[in-house]
Scaffold this active site. Sequence first.
Site, mmCIF file in Angstrom:
data_model
loop_
_atom_site.group_PDB
_atom_site.id
_atom_site.type_symbol
_atom_site.label_atom_id
_atom_site.label_comp_id
_atom_site.label_asym_id
_atom_site.label_seq_id
_atom_site.Cartn_x
_atom_site.Cartn_y
_atom_site.Cartn_z
ATOM 1 N N GLY A 152 0.832 -1.208 0.000
ATOM 2 C CA GLY A 152 0.000 0.000 0.000
ATOM 3 C C GLY A 152 0.859 1.247 0.000
ATOM 4 O O GLY A 152 1.616 1.482 0.935
ATOM 5 N N GLY B 137 -0.112 4.373 0.180
ATOM 6 C CA GLY B 137 -0.900 5.521 0.609
ATOM 7 C C GLY B 137 -0.111 6.359 1.594
ATOM 8 O O GLY B 137 1.130 6.378 1.562
ATOM 9 N N SER B 138 -0.835 7.024 2.502
ATOM 10 C CA SER B 138 -0.193 7.975 3.411
ATOM 11 C C SER B 138 0.823 7.288 4.320
ATOM 12 O O SER B 138 2.014 7.639 4.318
ATOM 13 C CB SER B 138 -1.247 8.666 4.268
ATOM 14 O OG SER B 138 -2.279 9.145 3.461
ATOM 15 N N ASN C 258 -5.994 1.002 11.723
ATOM 16 C CA ASN C 258 -6.665 1.635 12.850
ATOM 17 C C ASN C 258 -7.823 0.744 13.301
ATOM 18 O O ASN C 258 -8.281 -0.111 12.558
ATOM 19 C CB ASN C 258 -7.241 2.977 12.356
ATOM 20 C CG ASN C 258 -7.333 3.984 13.459
ATOM 21 O OD1 ASN C 258 -7.126 3.672 14.632
ATOM 22 N ND2 ASN C 258 -7.673 5.200 13.093
ATOM 23 N N ALA D 58 -0.182 11.581 8.427
ATOM 24 C CA ALA D 58 0.305 11.906 7.089
ATOM 25 C C ALA D 58 -0.874 11.949 6.141
ATOM 26 O O ALA D 58 -1.904 11.317 6.396
ATOM 27 C CB ALA D 58 1.305 10.848 6.632
ATOM 28 N N LYS E 170 -7.548 3.574 21.944
ATOM 29 C CA LYS E 170 -7.626 4.447 20.780
ATOM 30 C C LYS E 170 -9.000 4.305 20.108
ATOM 31 O O LYS E 170 -9.591 5.291 19.661
ATOM 32 C CB LYS E 170 -6.495 4.097 19.797
ATOM 33 C CG LYS E 170 -6.288 5.166 18.750
ATOM 34 C CD LYS E 170 -5.042 4.965 17.929
ATOM 35 C CE LYS E 170 -4.962 6.024 16.856
ATOM 36 N NZ LYS E 170 -4.322 5.564 15.640
ATOM 37 N N ASN F 112 -15.105 10.881 16.820
ATOM 38 C CA ASN F 112 -15.226 10.962 15.359
ATOM 39 C C ASN F 112 -16.662 10.904 14.821
ATOM 40 O O ASN F 112 -17.037 11.746 13.990
ATOM 41 C CB ASN F 112 -14.341 9.899 14.703
ATOM 42 C CG ASN F 112 -12.873 10.157 14.962
ATOM 43 O OD1 ASN F 112 -12.514 10.856 15.906
ATOM 44 N ND2 ASN F 112 -12.007 9.612 14.135
HETATM 45 P P1 NAP Z 1 -4.471 5.444 2.382
HETATM 46 O O1 NAP Z 1 -3.724 6.713 2.223
HETATM 47 O O2 NAP Z 1 -5.847 5.335 1.795
HETATM 48 O O3 NAP Z 1 -3.568 4.274 1.775
HETATM 49 C C1 NAP Z 1 -4.005 2.975 1.619
HETATM 50 C C2 NAP Z 1 -3.259 2.392 0.442
HETATM 51 O O4 NAP Z 1 -3.537 0.987 0.357
HETATM 52 C C3 NAP Z 1 -3.657 3.001 -0.900
HETATM 53 O O5 NAP Z 1 -2.500 3.479 -1.525
HETATM 54 C C4 NAP Z 1 -4.257 1.830 -1.664
HETATM 55 O O6 NAP Z 1 -3.963 1.805 -3.029
HETATM 56 C C5 NAP Z 1 -3.541 0.672 -0.998
HETATM 57 N N1 NAP Z 1 -4.181 -0.617 -1.242
HETATM 58 C C6 NAP Z 1 -5.444 -1.016 -0.972
HETATM 59 N N2 NAP Z 1 -5.629 -2.282 -1.378
HETATM 60 C C7 NAP Z 1 -4.463 -2.691 -1.922
HETATM 61 C C8 NAP Z 1 -4.024 -3.897 -2.536
HETATM 62 N N3 NAP Z 1 -4.832 -4.949 -2.674
HETATM 63 N N4 NAP Z 1 -2.746 -3.984 -2.984
HETATM 64 C C9 NAP Z 1 -1.916 -2.921 -2.862
HETATM 65 N N5 NAP Z 1 -2.274 -1.744 -2.301
HETATM 66 C C10 NAP Z 1 -3.537 -1.641 -1.836
HETATM 67 O O7 NAP Z 1 -4.602 5.035 3.909
HETATM 68 P P2 NAP Z 1 -3.717 5.538 5.150
HETATM 69 O O8 NAP Z 1 -4.187 6.888 5.556
HETATM 70 O O9 NAP Z 1 -2.275 5.336 4.877
HETATM 71 O O10 NAP Z 1 -4.223 4.524 6.254
HETATM 72 C C11 NAP Z 1 -3.771 3.176 6.376
HETATM 73 C C12 NAP Z 1 -4.189 2.685 7.761
HETATM 74 O O11 NAP Z 1 -3.448 3.421 8.741
HETATM 75 C C13 NAP Z 1 -5.665 2.944 8.080
HETATM 76 O O12 NAP Z 1 -6.203 1.909 8.851
HETATM 77 C C14 NAP Z 1 -5.632 4.246 8.879
HETATM 78 O O13 NAP Z 1 -6.740 4.393 9.760
HETATM 79 C C15 NAP Z 1 -4.333 4.048 9.659
HETATM 80 N N6 NAP Z 1 -3.730 5.322 10.093
HETATM 81 C C16 NAP Z 1 -3.508 6.332 9.220
HETATM 82 C C17 NAP Z 1 -2.904 7.505 9.673
HETATM 83 C C18 NAP Z 1 -2.635 8.656 8.724
HETATM 84 O O14 NAP Z 1 -2.204 9.699 9.188
HETATM 85 N N7 NAP Z 1 -2.854 8.535 7.431
HETATM 86 C C19 NAP Z 1 -2.541 7.634 11.026
HETATM 87 C C20 NAP Z 1 -2.759 6.559 11.895
HETATM 88 C C21 NAP Z 1 -3.357 5.406 11.426
HETATM 89 P P3 NAP Z 1 -4.462 2.896 -4.109
HETATM 90 O O15 NAP Z 1 -3.518 4.052 -3.943
HETATM 91 O O16 NAP Z 1 -4.278 2.178 -5.386
HETATM 92 O O17 NAP Z 1 -5.876 3.211 -3.753
#
Ligand code: NAP
Length: 305
Positions: free
Chosen positions: A9, A11-12, A105, A131, A184, A192
């Site tokens: 993944g 993502g962020s 999360n 992020a 958490k 939320n």
């Molecule tokens: P995000 O930005 O939506 O990133 C998720 C990534 O997973 C996306 O890039 C998505 O791909 C990828 N993905 C989904 N299915 C996949 C697959 N089958 N194969 C490969 N990649 C795949 O999410 P995030 O914000 O990083 O959050 C991730 C987790 O961390 C969540 O549970 C969130 O609650 C937790 N979290 C996030 C933060 C934060 O600040 N962001 C902080 C604490 C906890 P695509 O780009 O192709 O859609």
Amino acid sequence: MSTTWHVLGAGSLGTLWAARLARARLPVRLILRDHARLASYQTGKGLTLVEHGVAHTYPVVGETSDSPGPIHRLLVACKAYDAQEAVAQLEHRLAPHAELILLQNGLGSQDAVAAQLPQARCIFASSTEGAFRESDWRVVFAGHGYTWLGDASHPTPPLWLDDLQAAGIPHAWSTDILTRLWRKLALNCAINPLTVLYQCRNGELQAHQCEVATLCAELAELLECCGQPAAAQDLQSEVERVIQATAANYSSMYQDVANARRTEISYLLGYACQAAARHQLTLPHLQQLQVRLVQQLSARGLPSD
Ligand code: NAP
């Protein structure tokens, strides 16, 4: 030679971790959703991390689930609702005693992944880092924080925590990771959903103090009943403190809804309500909150699971 970090993944959080590991010259590979995403990634120079307004790009190698080679260490960085399927696509590449670090999360997805892979070691993480994706392959490090890692069934810390140290990822090994995740989750459930229902910043919940207090009392009862008394301690005062400290912020659930993105409700409020039902616990305000939130999501055409 260090074991390669496969990051699932981009993502962020996946980018935040991959970029810092690559910055420390640790071997990292990024697993993307499919060939189209890989082709898009390969048109650029790698992953860009923006920290304190300064952008750096790291040439992390990209691949897909059908690339060759075994995976010994996998950082699962997708959303909770994608984790099981994303990991299943990689099952054929996982080495017999592979280690997975689950960054999701809430609760529920970690147990589902662990049950799917009885041979692997699944390490749960709870992070206060923040992020967001500015665009594809470019992430802004918005909130410095801390990541707790733990394994409820095996208290020995893994040796690769040294890699995190080298990469400058603030972390600690936790022997009570489930308590941290429950705490958490409870904080999230108390704040939320209300920010979505009242369409407000966290701070505006100060005008709904009674409702917040009632939810905290029900959540504390749930935590006690689920064998998590430590997570229940002083819940209301911490919720009030978080509301105050993050008064100007929009919650992650608010932002998901505002951007018409699927929420992780099933792993947060949904998980809490299911746990209450399992224990035959009646928590009317929490259950009503879920009904109202599901209605709100459906009205906006968003998935309610
Ligand atoms: P995000 O930005 O939506 O990133 C998720 C990534 O997973 C996306 O890039 C998505 O791909 C990828 N993905 C989904 N299915 C996949 C697959 N089958 N194969 C490969 N990649 C795949 O999410 P995030 O914000 O990083 O959050 C991730 C987790 O961390 C969540 O549970 C969130 O609650 C937790 N979290 C996030 C933060 C934060 O600040 N962001 C902080 C604490 C906890 P695509 O780009 O192709 O859609």
